[in-house]
Design a protein around this motif. Structure first.
Motif, PDB file in Angstrom:
ATOM      1  N   GLU A 179     -17.323  26.954 -20.648  1.00 17.30           N
ATOM      2  CA  GLU A 179     -16.633  25.348 -20.515  1.00 17.30           C
ATOM      3  C   GLU A 179     -17.006  24.764 -19.284  1.00 17.30           C
ATOM      4  O   GLU A 179     -17.332  23.517 -19.278  1.00 17.30           O
ATOM      5  N   LEU A 198     -19.171  14.634 -19.456  1.00 15.44           N
ATOM      6  CA  LEU A 198     -18.497  14.114 -20.698  1.00 15.44           C
ATOM      7  C   LEU A 198     -18.956  12.610 -20.805  1.00 15.44           C
ATOM      8  O   LEU A 198     -19.388  11.839 -19.744  1.00 15.44           O
ATOM      9  N   PRO A 199     -19.075  12.035 -21.886  1.00 12.25           N
ATOM     10  CA  PRO A 199     -18.904  10.516 -21.974  1.00 12.25           C
ATOM     11  C   PRO A 199     -18.052   9.620 -21.243  1.00 12.25           C
ATOM     12  O   PRO A 199     -17.014   9.957 -20.973  1.00 12.25           O
ATOM     13  N   GLU A 200     -18.672   8.624 -20.691  1.00 10.94           N
ATOM     14  CA  GLU A 200     -17.768   7.817 -20.014  1.00 10.94           C
ATOM     15  C   GLU A 200     -16.259   7.257 -20.610  1.00 10.94           C
ATOM     16  O   GLU A 200     -16.371   6.933 -21.862  1.00 10.94           O
ATOM     17  N   GLY A 201     -15.327   7.531 -20.147  1.00 10.77           N
ATOM     18  CA  GLY A 201     -14.048   7.144 -20.367  1.00 10.77           C
ATOM     19  C   GLY A 201     -13.436   8.416 -21.114  1.00 10.77           C
ATOM     20  O   GLY A 201     -12.364   8.510 -21.692  1.00 10.77           O
ATOM     21  N   ALA A 202     -14.208   9.538 -21.485  1.00  7.29           N
ATOM     22  CA  ALA A 202     -13.529  10.580 -22.303  1.00  7.29           C
ATOM     23  C   ALA A 202     -12.571  11.351 -20.792  1.00  7.29           C
ATOM     24  O   ALA A 202     -13.111  11.494 -19.823  1.00  7.29           O
ATOM     25  N   PRO A 203     -11.491  11.727 -21.518  1.00 10.36           N
ATOM     26  CA  PRO A 203     -10.611  12.556 -20.526  1.00 10.36           C
ATOM     27  C   PRO A 203     -10.894  13.727 -19.959  1.00 10.36           C
ATOM     28  O   PRO A 203     -11.471  14.655 -20.974  1.00 10.36           O
ATOM     29  N   ALA A 204     -11.128  13.903 -18.650  1.00 12.84           N
ATOM     30  CA  ALA A 204     -11.577  15.295 -18.326  1.00 12.84           C
ATOM     31  C   ALA A 204     -10.385  16.315 -18.070  1.00 12.84           C
ATOM     32  O   ALA A 204      -9.278  15.818 -18.056  1.00 12.84           O
ATOM     33  N   PHE A 246     -19.410  21.332 -18.836  1.00  6.08           N
ATOM     34  CA  PHE A 246     -19.042  20.116 -18.100  1.00  6.08           C
ATOM     35  C   PHE A 246     -20.142  19.775 -16.855  1.00  6.08           C
ATOM     36  O   PHE A 246     -20.260  18.637 -16.666  1.00  6.08           O
TER      37      PHE A 246
END
Length: 236
Positions: free
Chosen positions: A205, A214-220, A209
């Motif tokens: 995982e 991750l797509p922009e705005g997706a919570p990390a 990353f």
């Protein structure tokens, strides 16, 4: 201590302890009356070992019993390795493959043999890892995923060699205490598979990353803490 105290000390229900006794996973206590026995620290240690093999290592009762029998029999370390390796969950169909000396070599078997030759790995032909690795490689081919073999076989062998070196270093660190060395071999082989599986999933995982943001705005994910891991364990 009485069984109720053994239960409290090991956080194991009394019916479970009685089951362990019936299945010979736990040695009998010292009989003090027709209906009472006394237990000591060897029983506490054994209960914890049994629970580790069953609950963390994922062994069946029969498999755990075979590992414990190997510990009690004072077998040579190489034999204990063999017992522990065979106790780790390997599908019955694959275990049967390793005994079929008349079977024609498959693509996977050939690749595994070539890998061992390149690396100078010398093992007995009934090593369960040979059949397991060969079946996985054959399955990749059947699914048209030969590229996975090319990508992971050598790096996987590098990782396995590194882990095997660490495993044997841990065994050597207990020398000359044969009993401790045997215990490390048996428990380390079984629980080591679970540890590696867990670490691999963490690393996969984390690496995903890094390679595929991750797509922009997706919570990390938040930075990990021991408390967060402990809280998740309680929910499982």
């Amino acid at each position: 201590m009485r069984m109720s105290e053994l239960s409290a000390t090991t956080v194991t229900p009394v019916p479970t302890l009685k089951f362990y006794l019936r299945e010979r996973l736990l040695h009998a206590g010292e009989r003090t009356s027709p209906n009472q026995s006394q237990y000591d620290e060897t029983h506490v240690e054994r209960v914890r070992l049994v629970r580790a093999l069953l609950e963390v290592g994922g062994l069946s009762v029969a498999q755990a019993a075979s590992v414990i029998a190997a510990l009690e029999a004072e077998l040579p370390l190489s034999s204990v390795f063999g017992v522990a390796q065979r106790a780790v969950s390997i599908p019955a169909s694959i275990a049967a493959d390793e005994m079929d000396a008349e079977a024609a070599p498959t693509v996977g078997a050939t690749l595994v043999a070539e890998l061992c030759e390149r690396r100078g790995w010398r093992v007995y032909p009934n090593n369960p890892g040979l059949a397991l690795a060969a079946r996985v490689l054959d399955t990749y081919a059947e699914l048209g995923l030969e590229g996975i073999t090319t990508a992971v076989l050598e790096p996987g062998a590098d990782a396995a060699q590194l882990v095997a070196g660490a495993d044997l270093a841990a065994v050597a660190s207990a020398a000359p205490d044969t009993a401790a060395m045997t215990r490390i071999v048996a428990v380390g082989t079984v629980l080591g598979d679970s540890l590696l599986a867990g670490l691999r999933r963490i690393a996969q995982e984390a690496e995903s990353f890094r390679r595929f943001p991750l797509p922009e705005g997706a919570p990390a994910p938040d930075p990990l803490t021991a408390a967060a891991i402990a809280a998740h364990l309680e929910d499982c």
